[in-house]
Structure formats: structure tokens, C-alpha cells
Design an enzyme around this catalytic site. Structure first.
Site, PDB file in Angstrom:
ATOM      1  N   ARG A  62      55.301  44.281  44.650  1.00 33.10           N
ATOM      2  CA  ARG A  62      55.123  45.720  44.793  1.00 33.10           C
ATOM      3  C   ARG A  62      56.183  46.301  45.734  1.00 33.10           C
ATOM      4  O   ARG A  62      56.700  47.399  45.534  1.00 33.10           O
ATOM      5  CB  ARG A  62      53.716  46.021  45.326  1.00 33.10           C
ATOM      6  CG  ARG A  62      53.448  47.495  45.426  1.00 33.10           C
ATOM      7  CD  ARG A  62      51.967  47.774  45.653  1.00 33.10           C
ATOM      8  NE  ARG A  62      51.716  49.205  45.613  1.00 33.10           N
ATOM      9  CZ  ARG A  62      51.258  49.880  46.660  1.00 33.10           C
ATOM     10  NH1 ARG A  62      50.988  49.278  47.791  1.00 33.10           N
ATOM     11  NH2 ARG A  62      51.071  51.174  46.553  1.00 33.10           N
ATOM     12  N   HIS A  66      58.771  49.341  44.981  1.00 26.74           N
ATOM     13  CA  HIS A  66      58.916  50.519  45.840  1.00 26.74           C
ATOM     14  C   HIS A  66      60.333  50.637  46.381  1.00 26.74           C
ATOM     15  O   HIS A  66      60.877  51.729  46.500  1.00 26.74           O
ATOM     16  CB  HIS A  66      57.913  50.461  47.000  1.00 26.74           C
ATOM     17  CG  HIS A  66      56.529  50.844  46.585  1.00 26.74           C
ATOM     18  ND1 HIS A  66      55.561  51.246  47.472  1.00 26.74           N
ATOM     19  CD2 HIS A  66      55.950  50.903  45.364  1.00 26.74           C
ATOM     20  CE1 HIS A  66      54.442  51.527  46.809  1.00 26.74           C
ATOM     21  NE2 HIS A  66      54.650  51.317  45.535  1.00 26.74           N
ATOM     22  N   ASP A  67      60.924  49.493  46.701  1.00 24.66           N
ATOM     23  CA  ASP A  67      62.293  49.538  47.203  1.00 24.66           C
ATOM     24  C   ASP A  67      63.216  50.131  46.138  1.00 24.66           C
ATOM     25  O   ASP A  67      64.005  51.041  46.417  1.00 24.66           O
ATOM     26  CB  ASP A  67      62.754  48.123  47.578  1.00 24.66           C
ATOM     27  CG  ASP A  67      64.104  48.135  48.275  1.00 24.66           C
ATOM     28  OD1 ASP A  67      64.377  49.128  49.001  1.00 24.66           O
ATOM     29  OD2 ASP A  67      64.889  47.190  48.106  1.00 24.66           O
ATOM     30  N   GLY A  72      67.436  53.345  45.077  1.00 26.71           N
ATOM     31  CA  GLY A  72      67.867  52.066  44.512  1.00 26.71           C
ATOM     32  C   GLY A  72      67.379  50.886  45.330  1.00 26.71           C
ATOM     33  O   GLY A  72      66.832  51.053  46.424  1.00 26.71           O
ATOM     34  N   ASN A  93      49.845  52.136  51.948  1.00 24.87           N
ATOM     35  CA  ASN A  93      50.854  51.155  52.352  1.00 24.87           C
ATOM     36  C   ASN A  93      50.296  49.766  52.651  1.00 24.87           C
ATOM     37  O   ASN A  93      50.605  49.185  53.682  1.00 24.87           O
ATOM     38  CB  ASN A  93      51.659  51.697  53.544  1.00 24.87           C
ATOM     39  CG  ASN A  93      50.753  52.114  54.692  1.00 24.87           C
ATOM     40  OD1 ASN A  93      49.604  51.732  54.719  1.00 24.87           O
ATOM     41  ND2 ASN A  93      51.292  52.861  55.627  1.00 24.87           N
ATOM     42  N   HIS A 191      49.967  44.874  37.641  1.00 24.55           N
ATOM     43  CA  HIS A 191      48.608  45.101  38.158  1.00 24.55           C
ATOM     44  C   HIS A 191      47.638  44.014  37.698  1.00 24.55           C
ATOM     45  O   HIS A 191      46.447  44.109  37.955  1.00 24.55           O
ATOM     46  CB  HIS A 191      48.118  46.506  37.782  1.00 24.55           C
ATOM     47  CG  HIS A 191      48.814  47.588  38.552  1.00 24.55           C
ATOM     48  ND1 HIS A 191      48.674  48.926  38.286  1.00 24.55           N
ATOM     49  CD2 HIS A 191      49.653  47.523  39.615  1.00 24.55           C
ATOM     50  CE1 HIS A 191      49.403  49.633  39.136  1.00 24.55           C
ATOM     51  NE2 HIS A 191      50.016  48.805  39.954  1.00 24.55           N
ATOM     52  N   SER A 247      40.617  37.685  37.945  1.00 25.24           N
ATOM     53  CA  SER A 247      41.852  36.887  37.924  1.00 25.24           C
ATOM     54  C   SER A 247      42.966  37.556  38.725  1.00 25.24           C
ATOM     55  O   SER A 247      44.082  37.678  38.268  1.00 25.24           O
ATOM     56  CB  SER A 247      42.301  36.596  36.487  1.00 25.24           C
ATOM     57  OG  SER A 247      42.803  37.757  35.851  1.00 25.24           O
TER      58      SER A 247
HETATM   59  C1  HEM Z   1      53.223  52.789  36.902  1.00 23.37           C
HETATM   60  C2  HEM Z   1      53.077  53.321  38.071  1.00 23.37           C
HETATM   61  C3  HEM Z   1      52.371  52.656  39.195  1.00 23.37           C
HETATM   62  C4  HEM Z   1      51.423  53.212  39.981  1.00 23.37           C
HETATM   63  C5  HEM Z   1      50.898  54.625  39.891  1.00 23.37           C
HETATM   64  C6  HEM Z   1      51.001  52.215  40.919  1.00 23.37           C
HETATM   65  C7  HEM Z   1      50.053  52.415  41.900  1.00 23.37           C
HETATM   66  C8  HEM Z   1      49.532  51.437  42.701  1.00 23.37           C
HETATM   67  C9  HEM Z   1      48.517  51.634  43.692  1.00 23.37           C
HETATM   68  C10 HEM Z   1      47.903  52.975  44.061  1.00 23.37           C
HETATM   69  C11 HEM Z   1      48.207  50.433  44.211  1.00 23.37           C
HETATM   70  C12 HEM Z   1      47.150  50.138  45.279  1.00 23.37           C
HETATM   71  C13 HEM Z   1      47.725  50.357  46.637  1.00 23.37           C
HETATM   72  C14 HEM Z   1      46.696  50.545  47.716  1.00 23.37           C
HETATM   73  O1  HEM Z   1      45.549  50.911  47.442  1.00 23.37           O
HETATM   74  O2  HEM Z   1      47.072  50.352  48.868  1.00 23.37           O
HETATM   75  C15 HEM Z   1      49.041  49.471  43.565  1.00 23.37           C
HETATM   76  C16 HEM Z   1      49.029  48.127  43.839  1.00 23.37           C
HETATM   77  C17 HEM Z   1      49.913  47.249  43.286  1.00 23.37           C
HETATM   78  N1  HEM Z   1      50.967  47.554  42.456  1.00 23.37           N
HETATM   79 FE1  HEM Z   1      51.278  49.283  41.496  1.00 23.37          FE
HETATM   80  N2  HEM Z   1      51.684  51.070  40.690  1.00 23.37           N
HETATM   81  C18 HEM Z   1      52.549  51.295  39.660  1.00 23.37           C
HETATM   82  C19 HEM Z   1      53.475  50.398  39.154  1.00 23.37           C
HETATM   83  C20 HEM Z   1      53.680  49.151  39.675  1.00 23.37           C
HETATM   84  C21 HEM Z   1      54.823  48.323  39.388  1.00 23.37           C
HETATM   85  C22 HEM Z   1      56.008  48.748  38.543  1.00 23.37           C
HETATM   86  C23 HEM Z   1      54.635  47.156  40.048  1.00 23.37           C
HETATM   87  C24 HEM Z   1      55.515  45.956  40.132  1.00 23.37           C
HETATM   88  C25 HEM Z   1      56.347  45.584  39.189  1.00 23.37           C
HETATM   89  C26 HEM Z   1      53.363  47.259  40.730  1.00 23.37           C
HETATM   90  C27 HEM Z   1      52.771  46.255  41.448  1.00 23.37           C
HETATM   91  C28 HEM Z   1      51.621  46.397  42.177  1.00 23.37           C
HETATM   92  C29 HEM Z   1      50.937  45.281  42.807  1.00 23.37           C
HETATM   93  C30 HEM Z   1      51.301  43.815  42.685  1.00 23.37           C
HETATM   94  C31 HEM Z   1      49.878  45.821  43.524  1.00 23.37           C
HETATM   95  C32 HEM Z   1      48.881  45.053  44.408  1.00 23.37           C
HETATM   96  C33 HEM Z   1      49.438  45.032  45.801  1.00 23.37           C
HETATM   97  C34 HEM Z   1      48.683  44.126  46.743  1.00 23.37           C
HETATM   98  O3  HEM Z   1      47.782  43.401  46.336  1.00 23.37           O
HETATM   99  O4  HEM Z   1      49.040  44.161  47.924  1.00 23.37           O
HETATM  100  N3  HEM Z   1      52.832  48.488  40.506  1.00 23.37           N
HETATM  101  N4  HEM Z   1      49.841  50.105  42.655  1.00 23.37           N
HETATM  102  C1  LIG Z   2      50.484  53.422  56.776  1.00 25.05           C
HETATM  103  O1  LIG Z   2      50.241  54.754  56.363  1.00 25.05           O
HETATM  104  C2  LIG Z   2      49.511  55.523  57.285  1.00 25.05           C
HETATM  105  C3  LIG Z   2      49.260  56.873  56.677  1.00 25.05           C
HETATM  106  O2  LIG Z   2      48.525  56.719  55.525  1.00 25.05           O
HETATM  107  C4  LIG Z   2      50.321  55.625  58.585  1.00 25.05           C
HETATM  108  O3  LIG Z   2      49.560  56.349  59.549  1.00 25.05           O
HETATM  109  C5  LIG Z   2      50.622  54.228  59.117  1.00 25.05           C
HETATM  110  O4  LIG Z   2      51.458  54.324  60.228  1.00 25.05           O
HETATM  111  C6  LIG Z   2      51.307  53.405  58.053  1.00 25.05           C
HETATM  112  N1  LIG Z   2      51.465  52.042  58.530  1.00 25.05           N
HETATM  113  C7  LIG Z   2      52.642  51.469  58.706  1.00 25.05           C
HETATM  114  C8  LIG Z   2      52.641  50.100  59.255  1.00 25.05           C
HETATM  115  O5  LIG Z   2      53.690  51.999  58.448  1.00 25.05           O
END
Ligand code: HEM
Ligand SMILES: *[C@@H]1O[C@H](CO)[C@@H](O)[C@H](O)[C@H]1NC(C)=O
Ligand SMILES: *[C@@H]1O[C@H](CO)[C@@H](O)[C@H](O)[C@H]1NC(C)=O
Ligand SMILES: *[C@@H]1O[C@H](CO)[C@@H](O)[C@H](O)[C@H]1NC(C)=O
Ligand SMILES: *[C@@H]1O[C@H](CO)[C@@H](O)[C@H](O)[C@H]1NC(C)=O
Ligand SMILES: *[C@@H]1O[C@H](CO)[C@@H](O)[C@H](O)[C@H]1NC(C)=O
Ligand SMILES: *[C@@H]1O[C@H](CO)[C@@H](O)[C@H](O)[C@H]1NC(C)=O
Length: 326
Positions: A62, A66-67, A72, A93, A191, A247
């Protein structure tokens, strides 16, 4: 062809290849001469540590996403806030779990070859390596990315898709990065691993249109289940939910099975069913093999890893991933 013209032909060919390589191009094994052990050091560290914390693989892939979506793939996601707020501070985050991990890899690599290997490449390589350790797909990571010097919170909010985005917005945000609908479907497949905070989707359970209602595009049985056992009220900002229940550590096709059963956790997941192209891609993936998914996923993430990369003399090689060089 005469020997003479043949050698002329090769000279021209070589000049063309050299000219091409001065453009923004990554290459496999970019550090083969400058830091031959770099990739091995990263892989070894990942192998030793991800086995015990497989959930970090999700955080790292993830982070790579994001990076790449902000300025880029240039490691800007790792920069700390200074006078302005950095991408790191963008909510949500959970990615924060990976920062320390990258810092530890960076210090090992710096000890081997100071100032040579970019933080951007470390993210890209460790994301791939960590997914491989969990038994997921592998893909090629050409290297030579250089690190950016700017990280800007509002650019992150503008460019990174949000869980509440509809199909049109997702399509636009991906197109802005040179990614198409196939990439959207495949990369969303990430996901299949990982977790989310309730706050990323609780509006779908409790207050979808401001009338205390549920999102009708979410399976109501699943919604009830989430409300009963997980996100017990709309303000719950600590509970985490598996995005692919059952899973979460396995990189399989079950994310797509959940999506077609209307059990995708985010509106952005459900949105894949609202367009005929993406809907049919989801169906095709489910009809195909795991190997097919892996091969297609690899193509899309290799594409993602090339987004607006800085190469050559652009950017810098950061000494500390959280700080620009002074
Ligand atoms: C299509 C648009 C996408 C949206 C709107 C989206 C949104 C999100 C959100 C909201 C979360 C949960 C974060 C949280 O609650 O803190 C998440 C988790 C995650 N996303 Fe996405 N995402 C997208 C695409 C992607 C892509 C392109 C990847 C990687 C190729 C990705 C990989 C992940 C992974 C692996 C997690 C789980 C992170 C963890 O367990 O720490 N996502 N995503
Ligand atoms: C994570 O995001 C929150 C705001 O949602 C911010 O207050 C916090 O500093 C962020 N944590 C880090 C480690 O950047
Ligand atoms: C970056 O910020 C984090 C959290 O705010 C802090 O723990 C870390 O020491 C900072 N890194 C550097 C190199 O200043
Ligand atoms: C961050 O990006 C926004 C939107 O592109 C821009 O308006 C703002 O000036 C930038 N902030 C800094 C400190 O560069
Ligand atoms: C999608 O969301 C955008 C931004 O919120 C909105 O302007 C647009 O009307 C929405 N599109 C559809 C088809 O709902
Ligand atoms: C639901 O949303 C509406 C409009 O934003 C707001 O007035 C109301 O307080 C919200 N209800 C809950 C339970 O949060
Ligand atoms: C979570 O919610 C509590 C209570 O509503 C609040 O005090 C806290 O600041 C919130 N934390 C975050 C990270 O938003």
C-alpha cells in the site's frame, strides 16, 4: 550485407540505445555495479522479518501505491512533515506501520554503500519481496528511481483515491497516472490482503446519505454482521476489519468473490460492479486461474512502479528516508 555496413548498422543501433537510456528509464539490476549486494540485503531482511509479521506486507504494498500516486514513485511518502504537512499525515494512515521497517532496511543498505540506493527503490523492492514471502505474486522491479524532495499533504488528498470514491472518480484518478480500467481492477485486487479501520467505511453502515441509512450497494447481511461484531457505532475509530475476511494474509482471488457478492468493504470496491468493463474484468478474473491473476497483477503493478519516476540527475539519493538531504 557487407561486413562494413553491418558494423555501421550496429554502431547506429548502439547510439540509439544509448540515447534511449538517457531518458527516464529504470533498469533491472541498476545497482549491479554500484551496490551489488543491495537487492540481496533488502530481500534477506524482508525474508527474515515478514514471516513473523505477514501483515506488514500489506502495509508495504500500500505504501508503494501511495508513493507512486503522489509525484511519482519517488519516496515522498516517507518524508516527515517540516513546515508543511507531508503525505505521511494524510488520513487514513495505517501505512505508518511500514515506515520504521523501511528505515531499518535503509540503514543496512547505507552501511553497505552510502548514498547509492534510493528510498524509492527500497519501497518498490521491499513491497515486491514481502508479497513474495507471503506466497503471493512476484513481479519485476527495475531500479534506478531517485528520491524526491517534496511531500505535500494536499497533493496526497487530491491524488490518492478515497474509499468513498465512485467509479468515475476512480477512473479519473487512475487515468491521471497513466493507468487504465484493467489496472484499476487488478490493483484493487491488492485488497485481498490487509486491514481497514472502521472509519474508512462506517458511513456505509450507519449514515450513507445523511438519513441514518445503509449503503444499498452493500450486502445487508454483511452490513449487519459488521455492525454487530466489528464497527459497533459510527464513531469507532480503533477497530480494524479484514478487507478479505478469512484470508487476509493470502493473496488470492477471494477479494473478487467478495466484490461480486456485494461484500466489497469500500464504495471503491463496490464501484467495480457499476461499470460494464470493470464488472466483466472481475468476472473474467474469477473464471481464470490464480496464475492468471498473478500474471496480470504483475503487469499492472510493474506499470504502477514506473509512474513519473525520477532518474539520472533528477532528485537525490536521500541519506535518511524521512528527511531530504541538507
Ligand atoms: C482503487 C482505489 C483504492 C482505494 C480507494 C483504496 C482505499 C484503501 C483504504 C481506505 C484502506 C484502509 C486504510 C485504513 O483504514 O487505514 C486500504 C487498505 C489497503 N489498500 Fe487500498 N485502496 C485503493 C487501491 C489500492 C491499491 C492500488 C493497492 C496496492 C496495489 C492497495 C493496497 C491496499 C492494502 C494492501 C491495504 C491494507 C493495508 C494494511 O493492512 O495495512 N489499495 N485501501
Ligand atoms: C495519521 O493521521 C492523523 C490524522 O488523521 C495525524 O494526526 C497523525 O499525525 C498521522 N500519523 C502519522 C504518524 O503521521
Ligand atoms: C520522523 O517523524 C517520526 C514521527 O513523527 C519520528 O519518530 C522520526 O524520528 C522522524 N525522523 C527523523 C529522521 O527526523
Ligand atoms: C501543496 O500542494 C497544493 C496543491 O497542489 C498547493 O496549492 C500548495 O501550495 C502546496 N504546498 C506547498 C507547501 O508546496
Ligand atoms: C462521482 O463523484 C463525483 C465527485 O464526488 C461527482 O461529481 C459525480 O457526479 C459522481 N458521479 C456519479 C456517476 O455519481
Ligand atoms: C448523519 O448525517 C447527517 C448529515 O450529515 C447528520 O446530520 C447526522 O447527525 C448523522 N447521523 C449520525 C448518527 O451520525
Ligand atoms: C477517536 O475518537 C475519539 C473519541 O471520539 C477521539 O477522542 C480521538 O481523537 C479519535 N482518534 C482519532 C485518531 O481520530
Amino acid at each position: 550485407m557487407k561486413m562494413e555496413s553491418l558494423s555501421k548498422y550496429f554502431k547506429v543501433l548502439i547510439i540509439c540505445l544509448l540515447a534511449a537510456s538517457t531518458h527516464a528509464q529504470l533498469e533491472l539490476g541498476f545497482y549491479a555495479k554500484s551496490c551489488p549486494k543491495a537487492e540481496q540485503i533488502i530481500q534477506k531482511f524482508v525474508h527474515e522479518h515478514i514471516r513473523n509479521v505477514p501483515s506488514l506486507a500489506a502495509a508495504l504494498i500500500r505504501m508503494h501505491f501511495h508513493d507512486c500516486f503522489v509525484r511519482g514513485c519517488d519516496g515522498s511518502v516517507l518524508l516527515n512533515s517540516t513546515t508543511n504537512q507531508a503525505e505521511k499525515d494524510a488520513p487514513p494512515n495505517l501505512t505508518v506501520r511500514g515506515f520504521d521497517f523501511i528505515d531499518r532496511i535503509k540503514s543496512l543498505v547505507e552501511a553497505e554503500c552510502p548514498g547509492v540506493v534510493s528510498c524509492a527503490d527500497i519501497i518498490a523492492l521491499s513491497a515486491r519481496d514481502s508479497i513474495v514471502v507471503t506466497g503471493g505474486p512476484s513481479w519485476k522491479v527495475p531500479t534506478g528511481r531517485r528520491d524526491g524532495v517534496i511531500s505535500n499533504l494536499s497533493e496526497s488528498i487530491q491524488n490518492i483515491p478515497a474509499p468513498f470514491n465512485n467509479f468515475t472518480t476512480l477512473q479519473t484518478l487512475f487515468a491521471n497516472q497513466g493507468l487504465d480500467l484493467k489496472d484499476l481492477v487488478l490493483l484493487s485486487g491488492a485488497h485481498t490482503i490487509g486491514i481497514s479501520l472502521c472509519t474508512s467505511f462506517s458511513n456505509r453502515l450507519y449514515n450513507f446519505t445523511g438519513k441514518g441509512d445503509e449503503d444499498p450497494s452493500l450486502d445487508s447481511e454483511y452490513a449487519t454482521n459488521l455492525k454487530t461484531f466489528k464497527c459497533k457505532n459510527i464513531n469507532d475509530n480503533t477497530t480494524i476489519v479484514e478487507m478479505d475476511p478469512g484470508s487476509r494474509n493470502t493473496f488470492d482471488l477471494s477479494y473478487y468473490s467478495h466484490v461480486v457478492k456485494r461484500r466489497g468493504l469500500f464504495e471503491s470496491d463496490s464501484a467495480l460492479l457499476t461499470n460494464s468493463v470493470t464488472k466483466s474484468l472481475v468476472t473474467q478474473l474469477l473464471q481464470g486461474s490464480l496464475e492468471n491473476f498473478y500474471a496480470e497483477f504483475a503487469k499492472s503493478i510493474e506499470k504502477m512502479g514506473q509512474i513519473k519516476v525520477k532518474t539520472g540527475s533528477q532528485g537525490e539519493i536521500r541519506k535518511h528516508c524521512a528527511l531530504v538531504n541538507s
